[in-house]
Design a protein around this motif. Structure first.
Motif, PDB file in Angstrom:
ATOM      1  N   MET A   1      29.292 -62.939  15.373  1.00  0.00           N
ATOM      2  CA  MET A   1      30.501 -62.248  15.806  1.00  0.00           C
ATOM      3  C   MET A   1      30.736 -61.010  14.937  1.00  0.00           C
ATOM      4  O   MET A   1      30.562 -61.069  13.719  1.00  0.00           O
ATOM      5  CB  MET A   1      31.703 -63.201  15.719  1.00  0.00           C
ATOM      6  N   ALA A   2      31.119 -59.921  15.560  1.00  0.00           N
ATOM      7  CA  ALA A   2      31.337 -58.677  14.827  1.00  0.00           C
ATOM      8  C   ALA A   2      32.561 -58.787  13.914  1.00  0.00           C
ATOM      9  O   ALA A   2      33.447 -59.615  14.131  1.00  0.00           O
ATOM     10  CB  ALA A   2      31.518 -57.526  15.810  1.00  0.00           C
ATOM     11  N   LYS A   3      32.590 -57.938  12.919  1.00  0.00           N
ATOM     12  CA  LYS A   3      33.666 -57.937  11.924  1.00  0.00           C
ATOM     13  C   LYS A   3      35.014 -57.577  12.563  1.00  0.00           C
ATOM     14  O   LYS A   3      35.104 -56.655  13.368  1.00  0.00           O
ATOM     15  CB  LYS A   3      33.311 -56.901  10.841  1.00  0.00           C
ATOM     16  N   LYS A   4      36.037 -58.325  12.208  1.00  0.00           N
ATOM     17  CA  LYS A   4      37.387 -58.062  12.727  1.00  0.00           C
ATOM     18  C   LYS A   4      37.923 -56.763  12.126  1.00  0.00           C
ATOM     19  O   LYS A   4      37.786 -56.520  10.937  1.00  0.00           O
ATOM     20  CB  LYS A   4      38.307 -59.235  12.391  1.00  0.00           C
ATOM     21  N   ILE A   5      38.526 -55.940  12.945  1.00  0.00           N
ATOM     22  CA  ILE A   5      39.057 -54.654  12.479  1.00  0.00           C
ATOM     23  C   ILE A   5      40.286 -54.872  11.607  1.00  0.00           C
ATOM     24  O   ILE A   5      41.177 -55.664  11.946  1.00  0.00           O
ATOM     25  CB  ILE A   5      39.380 -53.738  13.684  1.00  0.00           C
ATOM     26  N   GLU A   6      40.303 -54.181  10.475  1.00  0.00           N
ATOM     27  CA  GLU A   6      41.424 -54.295   9.534  1.00  0.00           C
ATOM     28  C   GLU A   6      42.178 -52.980   9.422  1.00  0.00           C
ATOM     29  O   GLU A   6      41.729 -51.945   9.926  1.00  0.00           O
ATOM     30  CB  GLU A   6      40.889 -54.717   8.155  1.00  0.00           C
ATOM     31  N   TYR A   7      43.299 -53.047   8.727  1.00  0.00           N
ATOM     32  CA  TYR A   7      44.179 -51.887   8.530  1.00  0.00           C
ATOM     33  C   TYR A   7      43.412 -50.679   7.984  1.00  0.00           C
ATOM     34  O   TYR A   7      43.518 -49.575   8.498  1.00  0.00           O
ATOM     35  CB  TYR A   7      45.303 -52.290   7.562  1.00  0.00           C
ATOM     36  N   LYS A   8      42.595 -50.930   6.957  1.00  0.00           N
ATOM     37  CA  LYS A   8      41.871 -49.818   6.306  1.00  0.00           C
ATOM     38  C   LYS A   8      40.864 -49.153   7.259  1.00  0.00           C
ATOM     39  O   LYS A   8      40.600 -47.952   7.162  1.00  0.00           O
ATOM     40  CB  LYS A   8      41.192 -50.268   5.014  1.00  0.00           C
ATOM     41  N   ASP A   9      40.306 -49.934   8.179  1.00  0.00           N
ATOM     42  CA  ASP A   9      39.358 -49.375   9.159  1.00  0.00           C
ATOM     43  C   ASP A   9      40.068 -48.371  10.065  1.00  0.00           C
ATOM     44  O   ASP A   9      39.540 -47.297  10.370  1.00  0.00           O
ATOM     45  CB  ASP A   9      38.736 -50.483  10.023  1.00  0.00           C
ATOM     46  N   LEU A  10      41.269 -48.749  10.495  1.00  0.00           N
ATOM     47  CA  LEU A  10      42.067 -47.869  11.355  1.00  0.00           C
ATOM     48  C   LEU A  10      42.476 -46.611  10.599  1.00  0.00           C
ATOM     49  O   LEU A  10      42.453 -45.502  11.137  1.00  0.00           O
ATOM     50  CB  LEU A  10      43.322 -48.602  11.858  1.00  0.00           C
ATOM     51  N   LEU A  11      42.818 -46.803   9.318  1.00  0.00           N
ATOM     52  CA  LEU A  11      43.238 -45.682   8.475  1.00  0.00           C
ATOM     53  C   LEU A  11      42.090 -44.687   8.299  1.00  0.00           C
ATOM     54  O   LEU A  11      42.277 -43.471   8.448  1.00  0.00           O
ATOM     55  CB  LEU A  11      43.702 -46.219   7.114  1.00  0.00           C
ATOM     56  N   GLU A  12      40.908 -45.212   8.007  1.00  0.00           N
ATOM     57  CA  GLU A  12      39.721 -44.358   7.817  1.00  0.00           C
ATOM     58  C   GLU A  12      39.345 -43.596   9.086  1.00  0.00           C
ATOM     59  O   GLU A  12      38.832 -42.479   9.035  1.00  0.00           O
ATOM     60  CB  GLU A  12      38.525 -45.212   7.353  1.00  0.00           C
ATOM     61  N   ALA A  13      39.630 -44.195  10.243  1.00  0.00           N
ATOM     62  CA  ALA A  13      39.283 -43.565  11.527  1.00  0.00           C
ATOM     63  C   ALA A  13      40.363 -42.574  11.987  1.00  0.00           C
ATOM     64  O   ALA A  13      40.206 -41.911  13.005  1.00  0.00           O
ATOM     65  CB  ALA A  13      39.069 -44.630  12.588  1.00  0.00           C
ATOM     66  N   GLY A  14      41.457 -42.489  11.215  1.00  0.00           N
ATOM     67  CA  GLY A  14      42.534 -41.547  11.555  1.00  0.00           C
ATOM     68  C   GLY A  14      43.350 -41.967  12.765  1.00  0.00           C
ATOM     69  O   GLY A  14      43.941 -41.127  13.467  1.00  0.00           O
ATOM     70  N   VAL A  15      43.417 -43.276  12.998  1.00  0.00           N
ATOM     71  CA  VAL A  15      44.156 -43.806  14.158  1.00  0.00           C
ATOM     72  C   VAL A  15      45.656 -43.513  14.050  1.00  0.00           C
ATOM     73  O   VAL A  15      46.367 -43.418  15.049  1.00  0.00           O
ATOM     74  CB  VAL A  15      43.895 -45.338  14.303  1.00  0.00           C
ATOM     75  N   HIS A  16      46.127 -43.316  12.807  1.00  0.00           N
ATOM     76  CA  HIS A  16      47.570 -43.127  12.569  1.00  0.00           C
ATOM     77  C   HIS A  16      48.091 -41.724  12.867  1.00  0.00           C
ATOM     78  O   HIS A  16      49.295 -41.515  12.954  1.00  0.00           O
ATOM     79  CB  HIS A  16      47.912 -43.483  11.113  1.00  0.00           C
ATOM     80  N   PHE A  17      47.199 -40.745  13.030  1.00  0.00           N
ATOM     81  CA  PHE A  17      47.664 -39.378  13.264  1.00  0.00           C
ATOM     82  C   PHE A  17      48.174 -39.186  14.696  1.00  0.00           C
ATOM     83  O   PHE A  17      47.408 -39.310  15.652  1.00  0.00           O
ATOM     84  CB  PHE A  17      46.543 -38.362  12.982  1.00  0.00           C
ATOM     85  N   GLY A  18      49.464 -38.867  14.806  1.00  0.00           N
ATOM     86  CA  GLY A  18      50.051 -38.624  16.118  1.00  0.00           C
ATOM     87  C   GLY A  18      50.120 -37.135  16.415  1.00  0.00           C
ATOM     88  O   GLY A  18      49.417 -36.336  15.794  1.00  0.00           O
ATOM     89  N   HIS A  19      50.993 -36.771  17.345  1.00  0.00           N
ATOM     90  CA  HIS A  19      51.158 -35.366  17.732  1.00  0.00           C
ATOM     91  C   HIS A  19      52.261 -34.698  16.899  1.00  0.00           C
ATOM     92  O   HIS A  19      52.951 -35.358  16.119  1.00  0.00           O
ATOM     93  CB  HIS A  19      51.532 -35.280  19.216  1.00  0.00           C
ATOM     94  N   LEU A  20      52.444 -33.420  17.119  1.00  0.00           N
ATOM     95  CA  LEU A  20      53.547 -32.697  16.491  1.00  0.00           C
ATOM     96  C   LEU A  20      54.852 -33.362  16.917  1.00  0.00           C
ATOM     97  O   LEU A  20      54.973 -33.821  18.057  1.00  0.00           O
ATOM     98  CB  LEU A  20      53.561 -31.229  16.946  1.00  0.00           C
ATOM     99  N   THR A  21      55.818 -33.391  16.007  1.00  0.00           N
ATOM    100  CA  THR A  21      57.072 -34.094  16.287  1.00  0.00           C
ATOM    101  C   THR A  21      57.785 -33.556  17.536  1.00  0.00           C
ATOM    102  O   THR A  21      58.405 -34.309  18.273  1.00  0.00           O
ATOM    103  CB  THR A  21      58.034 -34.000  15.081  1.00  0.00           C
ATOM    104  N   ARG A  22      57.652 -32.259  17.797  1.00  0.00           N
ATOM    105  CA  ARG A  22      58.334 -31.680  18.971  1.00  0.00           C
ATOM    106  C   ARG A  22      57.693 -32.119  20.289  1.00  0.00           C
ATOM    107  O   ARG A  22      58.272 -31.949  21.359  1.00  0.00           O
ATOM    108  CB  ARG A  22      58.386 -30.147  18.875  1.00  0.00           C
ATOM    109  N   LYS A  23      56.480 -32.690  20.205  1.00  0.00           N
ATOM    110  CA  LYS A  23      55.798 -33.124  21.426  1.00  0.00           C
ATOM    111  C   LYS A  23      55.942 -34.625  21.681  1.00  0.00           C
ATOM    112  O   LYS A  23      55.300 -35.166  22.575  1.00  0.00           O
ATOM    113  CB  LYS A  23      54.301 -32.776  21.344  1.00  0.00           C
ATOM    114  N   TRP A  24      56.778 -35.286  20.924  1.00  0.00           N
ATOM    115  CA  TRP A  24      56.835 -36.744  21.018  1.00  0.00           C
ATOM    116  C   TRP A  24      57.577 -37.241  22.245  1.00  0.00           C
ATOM    117  O   TRP A  24      58.369 -36.531  22.857  1.00  0.00           O
ATOM    118  CB  TRP A  24      57.442 -37.329  19.749  1.00  0.00           C
TER     119      TRP A  24
END
Length: 252
Positions: free
Chosen positions: A1-24
């Motif tokens: 079974m493949a490795k379960k995705i963790e918080y740090k994996d998402l962080l390294e992949a830049g999953v947390h970056f959203g759009h400009l605040t005016r475009k929300w």
């Protein structure tokens, strides 16, 4: 079974970056962690929780023997989504969403049959006897159909679920799925309305790495569902054979 995705994996992949605040989209507020330098940052703990829910549900869909249609027509998502769908032998739409692909599936099936008949014709001896111009016309028509419908050529009935990259961009596909009560699993960025889909996964839907990590996590869940389905079928077959043997023994 493949490795379960963790918080740090998402962080390294830049999953947390959203759009400009005016475009929300204000409906994304529950999934936003903070604002930094005019950009909204997604709460990755919420992403992990939503991803877990989505993976468990999509695994159930596949385990029941049904198909998941992958939808991603934006440039940076096409390749990774098509690759994952092909690997899992699932249908996909990565060129453009053909209006009515779900709601007018009967017509789409006709186009798929046409593509299949062209394939048969091209293998036939009579094809070699055709004039060069006729061959060119047939080839061009085949290429045109392949580009739009190639990813769903094996789809004989409506999919049981959709996995979508960018809920805002693929709103037509989502609208069609909603009309037919087909659940949608989608990556939703800070400019999207998460309430348009059943399983929103808050994530950066513009960066390749972010798209890849979420798509592969969904792919892993589908793979597990396929393995479990095979086991279920094998177990059922074994049980049936045992019952048949038991009945034969009793008769003797």
């Amino acid at each position: 079974m493949a490795k379960k995705i963790e918080y740090k994996d998402l962080l390294e992949a830049g999953v947390h970056f959203g759009h400009l605040t005016r475009k929300w989209d204000p409906k994304m507020a529950p999934y936003i962690f903070m604002e930094k330098n005019g950009i909204h940052l997604i709460d990755l703990n919420k992403t992990l929780a939503c991803l877990d829910d989505a993976c468990a549900a999509i695994k159930g869909v596949v385990r029941s023997g049904r198909k998941v249609l992958f939808v991603a027509t934006k440039k940076q998502a096409k390749e990774v989504v098509a690759e994952e769908a092909k690997r899992l032998k699932m249908p996909y739409a990565t060129e453009r969403w053909l209006g009515g692909m779900l709601t007018n599936f009967v017509t789409v099936r006709k186009s798929l049959k046409k593509m299949s008949s062209i394939d048969k014709l091209m293998k036939d001896e009579s094809y070699t006897a055709l004039a060069k111009r006729e061959k060119l016309t047939i080839t061009r028509e085949r290429e045109k159909l392949e580009k739009v419908l190639g990813g769903i050529s094996e789809l004989t009935r409506l999919p049981a679920a959709l996995f979508v990259v960018d809920a805002k961009k693929e709103h037509i596909a989502i609208k069609e799925a909603k009309k037919l009560n087909i659940p949608v699993f989608a990556m939703v960025d800070t400019n999207s309305d998460p309430n348009t889909v059943e399983f929103p996964i808050p994530a950066n839907d513009d960066a390749y790495k972010s798209i890849a990590i979420i798509t592969q996590a969904i792919g892993q869940a589908i793979e597990e569902g396929l393995v479990e389905r095979k086991k279920d079928k094998d177990d059922a077959k074994l049980k049936e054979e045992e019952e048949t043997k038991r009945s034969a023994d009793i008769e003797e």
